[in-house]
Design a protein around this motif. Structure first.
Motif: not given
Length: 233
Positions: A153-157, A160-161, A189
């Motif tokens: 989930q975090q790597t997908e974010t 996108e960033l 972050s």
């Protein structure tokens, strides 16, 4: 976003980032270190690391190699060896910066002729840096069995960033590259910081770290990166 799909990671430490989506090829001990050093030697582009103002330990990390054997990117570590840490526990004791160099490449056919390799851009460097930072992060209250889901989930974010470098998550930061002020995209972050930019030599630089401020960093070409694996620096 332009990415580095179709690239295999060769890791001097015997591991490749699970979140990257690359086909993993690893080896153990000295064999992996030699393979990584060869990758750095065989690259057709200059490698970057922190400049001489940094006097701490340095080491070669993974290299990314296309199906045709062309080296596409690689990382050089500075300071402490990153370990998986929670975002709230122990991060102050760990001080590291990882510098990722990415060759600038256009969209092109793969070596086996079965597809295409995506172009690489500054977003590619931002993605590699962002996902690299996440690979060394562990949410304090997350059960270990759920980490893969969290990481996905975090790597997908992060993807996108990296695809929106002009968005509100990023700010501008000017840092010297070979002594020349260069504009970078920068974000912080709870896990650490990430930056990405393009050098005058045309390659892209990504970097990530914890415990070391990005604001005082400078980058320079490494004349002999293989020396980091051979203990000469």
């Amino acid at each position: 976003m332009a990415t580095t799909s179709g690239v295999t990671e060769q890791d001097a430490e015997g591991a490749s980032p699970a979140q990257s989506g690359y086909r993993s090829r690893t080896a153990q001990g000295g064999t992996a270190a030699r393979r990584t050093a060869e990758g750095f030697k065989n690259a057709a582009f200059p490698w970057y690391a922190l400049d001489e103002a940094f006097t701490g330990p340095r080491r070669l990390m993974q290299v990314g190699v296309a199906a045709d054997g062309t080296v596409q990117h690689g990382a050089i570590g500075h300071g402490d060896e990153p370990t998986i840490r929670s975002e709230t526990a122990g991060t102050e004791k760990e001080r590291f910066t990882i510098v990722v160099t990415v060759a600038a490449s256009p969209l092109r056919r793969s070596g086996d002729g079965t597809g295409v390799l995506d172009a690489t851009t500054v977003s590619s460097a931002a993605w590699l840096a962002g996902s690299g930072l996440l690979a060394h992060t562990w949410p304090e209250k997350l059960d270990h069995s759920l980490r893969d889901d969290w990481l996905e989930q975090q790597t997908e974010t992060a993807f996108e960033l990296a695809d929106d470098l002009d968005g509100p998550a990023w700010s501008a930061l000017s840092l010297p590259v070979d002594g020349v002020p260069t504009e970078f995209h920068y974000r912080e972050s709870e896990f650490g910081w990430v930056l990405a930019g393009t050098t005058n030599s045309g390659v892209h630089i990504g970097a990530y770290g914890r415990g070391m401020s990005a604001y005082g960093l400078g980058f320079a070409v490494v004349s002999n990166p293989a020396a980091y694996a051979e203990g000469q620096v």
